[in-house]
Design a protein around this motif. Structure first.
Motif, mmCIF file in Angstrom:
data_model
loop_
_atom_site.group_PDB
_atom_site.id
_atom_site.type_symbol
_atom_site.label_atom_id
_atom_site.label_comp_id
_atom_site.label_asym_id
_atom_site.label_seq_id
_atom_site.Cartn_x
_atom_site.Cartn_y
_atom_site.Cartn_z
ATOM 1 N N LEU A 96 81.948 -31.041 72.451
ATOM 2 C CA LEU A 96 81.359 -30.077 73.381
ATOM 3 C C LEU A 96 82.404 -29.478 74.324
ATOM 4 C CD1 LEU A 96 78.038 -31.923 74.263
ATOM 5 C CD2 LEU A 96 78.279 -29.860 72.881
ATOM 6 N N GLY A 97 83.569 -29.202 73.764
ATOM 7 C CA GLY A 97 84.631 -28.575 74.539
ATOM 8 C C GLY A 97 85.391 -29.508 75.465
ATOM 9 N N ARG A 98 85.066 -30.790 75.434
ATOM 10 C CA ARG A 98 85.745 -31.756 76.301
ATOM 11 C C ARG A 98 86.677 -32.630 75.486
ATOM 12 N NH1 ARG A 98 82.082 -35.030 80.209
ATOM 13 N NH2 ARG A 98 84.154 -35.485 80.972
ATOM 14 N N PRO A 99 87.952 -32.677 75.882
ATOM 15 C CA PRO A 99 88.871 -33.577 75.174
ATOM 16 C C PRO A 99 88.561 -35.033 75.537
ATOM 17 C CG PRO A 99 89.984 -32.475 76.992
ATOM 18 C CD PRO A 99 88.588 -31.920 76.934
ATOM 19 N N LEU A 100 88.518 -35.874 74.523
ATOM 20 C CA LEU A 100 88.230 -37.296 74.717
ATOM 21 C C LEU A 100 89.233 -38.124 73.921
ATOM 22 C CD1 LEU A 100 84.378 -37.081 74.196
ATOM 23 C CD2 LEU A 100 85.516 -37.423 76.363
ATOM 24 N N THR A 101 89.456 -39.326 74.391
ATOM 25 C CA THR A 101 90.315 -40.269 73.681
ATOM 26 C C THR A 101 89.501 -41.519 73.403
ATOM 27 O OG1 THR A 101 92.269 -39.429 74.822
ATOM 28 C CG2 THR A 101 92.464 -41.575 73.780
ATOM 29 N N LEU A 102 89.531 -41.951 72.144
ATOM 30 C CA LEU A 102 88.776 -43.122 71.723
ATOM 31 C C LEU A 102 89.759 -44.160 71.210
ATOM 32 C CD1 LEU A 102 85.898 -44.215 71.237
ATOM 33 C CD2 LEU A 102 85.989 -43.183 68.988
ATOM 34 N N LYS A 103 89.621 -45.383 71.694
ATOM 35 C CA LYS A 103 90.467 -46.493 71.253
ATOM 36 C C LYS A 103 89.574 -47.489 70.533
ATOM 37 C CE LYS A 103 94.225 -48.542 73.394
ATOM 38 N NZ LYS A 103 94.869 -49.161 74.548
ATOM 39 N N SER A 104 90.013 -47.948 69.349
ATOM 40 C CA SER A 104 89.183 -48.840 68.552
ATOM 41 C C SER A 104 90.032 -49.754 67.689
ATOM 42 C CB SER A 104 88.251 -47.997 67.674
ATOM 43 O OG SER A 104 87.476 -48.815 66.848
ATOM 44 N N ASP A 105 89.425 -50.878 67.289
ATOM 45 C CA ASP A 105 90.090 -51.815 66.379
ATOM 46 C C ASP A 105 89.811 -51.487 64.915
ATOM 47 O OD1 ASP A 105 91.195 -53.324 68.423
ATOM 48 O OD2 ASP A 105 89.471 -54.657 68.546
ATOM 49 N N THR A 106 89.066 -50.423 64.655
ATOM 50 C CA THR A 106 88.729 -50.053 63.289
ATOM 51 C C THR A 106 89.881 -49.295 62.636
ATOM 52 O OG1 THR A 106 86.979 -49.081 61.936
ATOM 53 C CG2 THR A 106 87.631 -47.849 63.876
ATOM 54 N N THR A 107 89.658 -48.848 61.410
ATOM 55 C CA THR A 107 90.693 -48.084 60.714
ATOM 56 C C THR A 107 90.681 -46.629 61.180
ATOM 57 O OG1 THR A 107 89.226 -47.425 58.910
ATOM 58 C CG2 THR A 107 90.424 -49.509 58.643
ATOM 59 N N GLN A 108 91.798 -45.963 60.979
ATOM 60 C CA GLN A 108 91.914 -44.542 61.313
ATOM 61 C C GLN A 108 90.840 -43.738 60.577
ATOM 62 O OE1 GLN A 108 94.202 -43.216 63.457
ATOM 63 N NE2 GLN A 108 93.606 -41.097 63.147
ATOM 64 N N SER A 109 90.648 -44.062 59.331
ATOM 65 C CA SER A 109 89.665 -43.363 58.503
ATOM 66 C C SER A 109 88.250 -43.543 59.040
ATOM 67 C CB SER A 109 89.791 -43.883 57.066
ATOM 68 O OG SER A 109 88.633 -43.747 56.350
ATOM 69 N N ARG A 110 87.884 -44.762 59.418
ATOM 70 C CA ARG A 110 86.555 -45.037 59.962
ATOM 71 C C ARG A 110 86.354 -44.292 61.280
ATOM 72 N NH1 ARG A 110 82.824 -49.429 59.659
ATOM 73 N NH2 ARG A 110 83.248 -49.167 57.463
ATOM 74 N N LEU A 111 87.362 -44.324 62.120
ATOM 75 C CA LEU A 111 87.284 -43.649 63.412
ATOM 76 C C LEU A 111 87.096 -42.146 63.224
ATOM 77 C CD1 LEU A 111 87.327 -44.273 66.392
ATOM 78 C CD2 LEU A 111 89.812 -44.101 66.354
ATOM 79 N N GLU A 112 87.828 -41.560 62.300
ATOM 80 C CA GLU A 112 87.686 -40.133 62.017
ATOM 81 C C GLU A 112 86.298 -39.819 61.462
ATOM 82 O OE1 GLU A 112 91.020 -39.252 59.492
ATOM 83 O OE2 GLU A 112 92.439 -39.320 61.180
ATOM 84 N N SER A 113 85.768 -40.708 60.642
ATOM 85 C CA SER A 113 84.420 -40.515 60.098
ATOM 86 C C SER A 113 83.369 -40.542 61.203
ATOM 87 C CB SER A 113 84.098 -41.592 59.062
ATOM 88 O OG SER A 113 84.902 -41.444 57.927
#
Length: 99
Positions: free
Chosen positions: A12-29
């Motif tokens: 929604l036009g807002r930059p966000l940063t997400l940190k996770s222990d999952t895989t890059q692929s899962r996070l992108e999904s």
């Protein structure tokens, strides 16, 4: 434990940063799924505020999750029932117990 990964994205036009222990692929999904749901709701409700869009997105995703969870539980029960039935059939035709 794996090293957390960080993913920057925009919702929604807002930059966000997400940190996770999952895989890059899962996070992108996950990010893609949320973004698609937001766009879908935005098209259906063009006059809604960003807050309403986010709430509707959360409700839609929760509904989808619960529906999948219920389907999974039904499938699990069906598999368990059929497995017990098959074990019973095999045991009645064999002298060896399978438990």
């Amino acid at each position: 434990m794996s090293t957390p990964i960080t993913k920057r994205f925009e919702i929604l036009g807002r930059p966000l940063t997400l940190k996770s222990d999952t895989t890059q692929s899962r996070l992108e999904s996950v990010v893609q799924l949320v973004d698609e749901k937001i766009r879908e709701i935005r098209r259906a409700l063009p006059k809604a505020s960003n807050e309403e869009i986010v709430i509707m997105t959360a409700l839609n995703l929760a509904f989808d999750y619960l529906e999948i969870k219920e389907d999974n539980q039904k499938l699990h029960l069906e598999i368990e029932s059929k497995s017990k039935h098959l074990i019973h059939l095999i045991e009645t035709k064999s002298s060896l117990p399978l438990r």
